[in-house]
Scaffold this active site. Structure first.
Site, mmCIF file in Angstrom:
data_model
loop_
_atom_site.group_PDB
_atom_site.id
_atom_site.type_symbol
_atom_site.label_atom_id
_atom_site.label_comp_id
_atom_site.label_asym_id
_atom_site.label_seq_id
_atom_site.Cartn_x
_atom_site.Cartn_y
_atom_site.Cartn_z
ATOM 1 N N SER A 1 0.834 -1.203 0.000
ATOM 2 C CA SER A 1 0.000 0.000 0.000
ATOM 3 C C SER A 1 0.868 1.252 0.000
ATOM 4 C CB SER A 1 -0.903 0.022 1.233
ATOM 5 O OG SER A 1 -1.434 1.321 1.406
ATOM 6 N N HIS B 1 -1.235 -1.474 -4.079
ATOM 7 C CA HIS B 1 -2.504 -1.122 -3.434
ATOM 8 C C HIS B 1 -2.578 0.395 -3.297
ATOM 9 C CE1 HIS B 1 -5.958 -2.134 -0.801
ATOM 10 N NE2 HIS B 1 -5.577 -1.113 -0.045
ATOM 11 N N ASP C 1 -4.828 3.511 -2.003
ATOM 12 C CA ASP C 1 -5.924 3.873 -1.096
ATOM 13 C C ASP C 1 -6.440 5.269 -1.398
ATOM 14 O OD1 ASP C 1 -6.102 1.641 0.815
ATOM 15 O OD2 ASP C 1 -4.051 2.184 1.337
ATOM 16 N N MET D 1 -9.084 8.117 -0.409
ATOM 17 C CA MET D 1 -9.945 8.506 0.728
ATOM 18 C C MET D 1 -10.536 9.885 0.483
ATOM 19 S SD MET D 1 -7.420 7.479 3.835
ATOM 20 C CE MET D 1 -6.674 5.854 3.951
ATOM 21 N N HIS E 1 -8.347 0.811 -3.846
ATOM 22 C CA HIS E 1 -9.269 0.636 -2.718
ATOM 23 C C HIS E 1 -9.952 1.978 -2.462
ATOM 24 C CE1 HIS E 1 -9.519 -0.192 1.944
ATOM 25 N NE2 HIS E 1 -10.706 -0.132 1.379
ATOM 26 N N MET F 1 -12.132 4.310 -0.538
ATOM 27 C CA MET F 1 -12.797 4.619 0.731
ATOM 28 C C MET F 1 -13.518 5.939 0.535
ATOM 29 S SD MET F 1 -9.745 3.312 3.182
ATOM 30 C CE MET F 1 -8.601 3.299 1.811
ATOM 31 N N MET G 1 -11.304 -5.689 5.818
ATOM 32 C CA MET G 1 -10.517 -4.697 6.572
ATOM 33 C C MET G 1 -10.202 -5.273 7.950
ATOM 34 S SD MET G 1 -9.834 -2.189 4.660
ATOM 35 C CE MET G 1 -8.932 -1.314 5.931
ATOM 36 N N ASP H 1 -6.461 -6.273 4.685
ATOM 37 C CA ASP H 1 -5.828 -4.955 4.664
ATOM 38 C C ASP H 1 -5.840 -4.327 6.050
ATOM 39 O OD1 ASP H 1 -4.971 -2.389 4.032
ATOM 40 O OD2 ASP H 1 -6.732 -1.882 2.805
#
Ligand code: DX5
Ligand code: ZN
Length: 221
Positions: free
Chosen positions: A9, A34, A36, A38, A67, A69, A138, A176
């Site tokens: 990540s 990965h 992320d 957000m 991913h 979020m 998660m 994760d």
């Protein structure tokens, strides 16, 4: 047995040198990266978005494991495809229409992932397995890197692994949050096959990726 893959990540990377760190993890054996995203709404923090993914795309042939979020991710599916996502994972808790969102991801030509937060019952996944290429469990509350893995995650991973096996569908199980070189074997023993690791990789990306790969490849035998 599903193939074991490491997905480092980049949330824990040094953003000043992202391209070279992604090259390092690839040379050391990682197959996914990965990413992320957000939005400051679904989770308290804001990380980065499409422009960063777009500028990384030409420097790496690793699969981009994105991913999301973010609240109502269905609004941005084509944009994430266009900037280079290969796997697009959304949160069960963030979608009004989970099935429609997963379908739209596949229709856009990406692999679809569905994630649940640590307090969401694993049974909610059942209805959506036929629309998922990956389930992302998660093992910390989403929002921040560097947290400790919540110990109930082992049992939850086993439950999902059984659900996937019973479905007979080719679905990857990714975990994760809080994975490190000391607990990764225990995590693999649950049936998880895609490992996300941020802080445990990026303190020393090449070296740590190789250490993870040794364990992933060993237990594959
Ligand atoms: C947390 C993110 C994770 C995070 C993992 O919300 O989804 O991917 O970067 O970081 P570590 O491995 O440090 O827990
Ligand atoms: Zn993540």
């Amino acid at each position: 047995m599903r193939k074991r893959i490491l997905s480092p990540s980049i949330l824990a990377a040094d953003f000043a040198g992202l391209g070279s760190q992604i090259r390092e993890i690839r040379e050391a054996g990682a197959e996914y990266v990965h990413i992320d995203v957000m939005d400051g709404l679904f989770v308290p923090s804001i990380s980065f978005g499409m422009p960063v993914i777009k500028s990384l795309r030409p420097v790496s042939d690793l699969a981009f494991d994105v991913h999301l979020m973010i609240q109502e991710p269905v609004r941005y599916i084509e944009e994430f495809r266009d900037c280079g996502a290969d796997i697009l994972t959304v949160h069960y808790e963030a979608c009004e229409d989970v099935a429609g969102t997963l379908r739209a991801i596949r229709e856009a030509g990406m692999r679809s992932g569905l994630s649940i937060k640590p307090k969401t019952p694993t049974t909610v996944l059942k209805d959506y397995l036929n629309l998922c290429d990956m389930v992302l469990l998660m093992s910390v509350e989403p929002g921040f890197g560097g947290q400790k893995l919540i110990s109930s995650s082992y049992e939850r991973a086993r439950e999902i692994d059984q659900m996937i096996s019973a479905s007979d569908l080719p679905i990857d199980l990714e975990i994760d949050g809080g994975i490190n070189l000391d607990n990764v074997q225990q995590v693999l023993d649950t049936g998880v096959n895609v490992i996300v690791a941020g802080s445990a990789v990026f303190k020393n990306p090449g070296y740590n990726t190789r250490q993870f790969m040794k364990i992933l490849n060993q237990s594959q035998l």
